[in-house]
Motif scaffolding. Structure first.
Motif, PDB file in Angstrom:
ATOM      1  N   HIS A   1     -65.825 -36.217  27.084  1.00 53.80           N
ATOM      2  CA  HIS A   1     -65.427 -37.626  27.051  1.00 53.80           C
ATOM      3  C   HIS A   1     -64.947 -38.159  28.400  1.00 53.80           C
ATOM      4  N   ILE A   2     -64.122 -37.395  29.096  1.00 52.19           N
ATOM      5  CA  ILE A   2     -63.571 -37.899  30.354  1.00 52.19           C
ATOM      6  C   ILE A   2     -64.557 -37.724  31.503  1.00 52.19           C
TER       7      ILE A   2
ATOM      8  N   SER B   1     -61.273 -44.128  36.897  1.00 47.57           N
ATOM      9  CA  SER B   1     -61.468 -42.686  37.059  1.00 47.57           C
ATOM     10  C   SER B   1     -60.149 -42.005  37.415  1.00 47.57           C
ATOM     11  N   PHE B   2     -59.352 -42.667  38.261  1.00 45.26           N
ATOM     12  CA  PHE B   2     -58.052 -42.095  38.653  1.00 45.26           C
ATOM     13  C   PHE B   2     -57.125 -41.977  37.443  1.00 45.26           C
ATOM     14  N   LEU B   3     -57.110 -43.025  36.601  1.00 42.10           N
ATOM     15  CA  LEU B   3     -56.254 -42.995  35.418  1.00 42.10           C
ATOM     16  C   LEU B   3     -56.697 -41.899  34.443  1.00 42.10           C
ATOM     17  N   LEU B   4     -57.993 -41.744  34.297  1.00 48.30           N
ATOM     18  CA  LEU B   4     -58.501 -40.704  33.394  1.00 48.30           C
ATOM     19  C   LEU B   4     -58.121 -39.311  33.890  1.00 48.30           C
TER      20      LEU B   4
ATOM     21  N   LEU C   1     -66.332 -40.614  34.555  1.00 49.33           N
ATOM     22  CA  LEU C   1     -65.896 -40.689  35.955  1.00 49.33           C
ATOM     23  C   LEU C   1     -66.994 -41.296  36.806  1.00 49.33           C
ATOM     24  N   SER C   2     -66.632 -42.262  37.656  1.00 46.57           N
ATOM     25  CA  SER C   2     -67.615 -42.961  38.479  1.00 46.57           C
ATOM     26  C   SER C   2     -66.961 -43.467  39.747  1.00 46.57           C
ATOM     27  N   ARG C   3     -67.727 -43.409  40.850  1.00 47.04           N
ATOM     28  CA  ARG C   3     -67.223 -43.945  42.123  1.00 47.04           C
ATOM     29  C   ARG C   3     -67.095 -45.458  42.093  1.00 47.04           C
ATOM     30  N   LYS C   4     -67.904 -46.094  41.266  1.00 43.35           N
ATOM     31  CA  LYS C   4     -67.862 -47.547  41.194  1.00 43.35           C
ATOM     32  C   LYS C   4     -66.617 -48.056  40.488  1.00 43.35           C
TER      33      LYS C   4
END
Length: 341
Positions: free
Chosen positions: A60-61, A73-76, A65-68
């Motif tokens: 799920h996580i 992504s940081f919060l996840l 995650l994506s650079r965009k």
């Protein structure tokens, strides 16, 4: 469909979790720690949580995650770190309250829990990647097999109408000439069609069945010609019950009549020889022709080109050679029957 996928994922993470617990157990045995049974129960309680956070991360996580979308992504990732450290620590406290987890001297702190969770991520990640790679290879292999089967069926569907078309042309010639042999030719065609309908649906037939259909086809073709046509069909077969794909040899016999005998004005002939010994098949067809070397390139008609492709799909060890000569056309087929795909 989603339920089936979830069940597969659940089974995978359950088995990996059991493997992870087994490694923990081996580690405890190698250390020679006291209270092994108590520690095993504690590790089992921890393994339940470890399986859960690994499933959450990889299924799920990680896909989200994506650079965009760096903020999300940081919060996840921060949430995953929290679950892997404080969450695992709190899970231990819950186990203590439920009397499932037994407190021992020198209990691990939050940092120890995070290190343990981080190690499990590497363990689960490596096995998951290997598992997915194996599944991907199996799926690709299955798709390749299904594609080849579909192509083979398509080639057969082309060959059978081609065979029927040529035979109907022969009967048409007899009917146009009002030959008394037309009824007999229709009867023989009926026998051939019965074979094609009921015997060629499977992957294999006995070689003796292929011999019968070749004999029937030769007899049908001979009805069109007078005594000037010479046909010989010899065979030397070690085991007549050996398996062979149905109608595999027929295109070469058809070619001998359609593109050889029918175009020969003087002394037409067809010589056919089949031998099968120690799983090595040799099929030799030689026929008269009016073409001469250098006049034009050898043309591969539907039957011959389809046969070549079928051989590529069915066998890994075979050769099909075509040899035109002055007034003679020769085709030799060699197959190692043991090399069937």
């Amino acid at each position: 469909m989603k339920i089936v996928a979830f069940i597969k994922q659940f089974k995978f993470y359950l088995w990996v979790g059991l493997a992870y617990l087994f490694l923990m157990m081996l580690g405890m045995l190698s250390e020679g720690t006291d209270n092994f049974a108590v520690r095993l129960v504690n590790q089992s309680w921890q393994a339940i949580y470890i399986v859960g956070i690994n499933y959450l991360f990889f299924e799920h996580i990680l896909p989200q995650l994506s650079r965009k979308r760096l903020g999300r992504s940081f919060l996840l990732l921060a949430g995953q770190i929290f679950l892997s450290s404080f969450g695992l620590y709190m899970w231990r406290q819950v186990g203590i309250q439920l009397h499932v987890h037994t407190p021992l001297p020198n209990p691990p702190d939050v940092g120890d829990h995070f290190g343990s969770a981080l190690g499990s991520f590497f363990f689960f990640g490596i096995i998951r990647n290997f598992y997915n790679y194996t599944i991907l290879r199996q799926t690709a292999q299955q798709l390749r097999i299904e594609k080849q089967a579909a192509e083979l069926n398509y080639l057969k569907s082309q060959t059978n109408p081609h065979f029927l078309f040529n035979t109907l042309n022969n009967i048409y010639s007899l009917a146009r000439d009002k030959s008394d042999l037309a009824p007999e030719s229709i009867l023989r065609l009926s026998k051939i069609l019965r074979f094609m309908l009921y015997e060629t649906s499977g992957r294999y037939i006995a070689i003796e069945e292929e011999l019968k259909i070749i004999d029937d086809y030769i007899a049908l073709e001979k009805l069109r010609y007078d005594d000037s046509l010479r046909v010989s069909f010899h065979h030397n077969i070690e085991d007549r019950k050996q398996a062979l794909p149905p109608l595999l040899l027929m295109p070469l016999v058809e070619n001998a009549f359609k593109h050889g005998v029918s175009e020969t004005r003087n002394q037409p002939f067809v010589d056919i020889h089949l031998s099968v010994n120690q799983r090595q098949l040799t099929f030799y067809v030689k026929n008269s022709t009016e073409s001469f070397p250098g006049e034009k390139a050898v043309r591969e008609n539907i039957g011959l080109s389809n046969l070549r492709r079928q051989l590529e799909l069915l066998y890994t060890d075979f050769s099909l050679t075509v040899q035109p000569d002055t007034g003679v056309f020769t085709v030799t087929l060699n197959i190692n029957l043991a090399s069937h795909v």
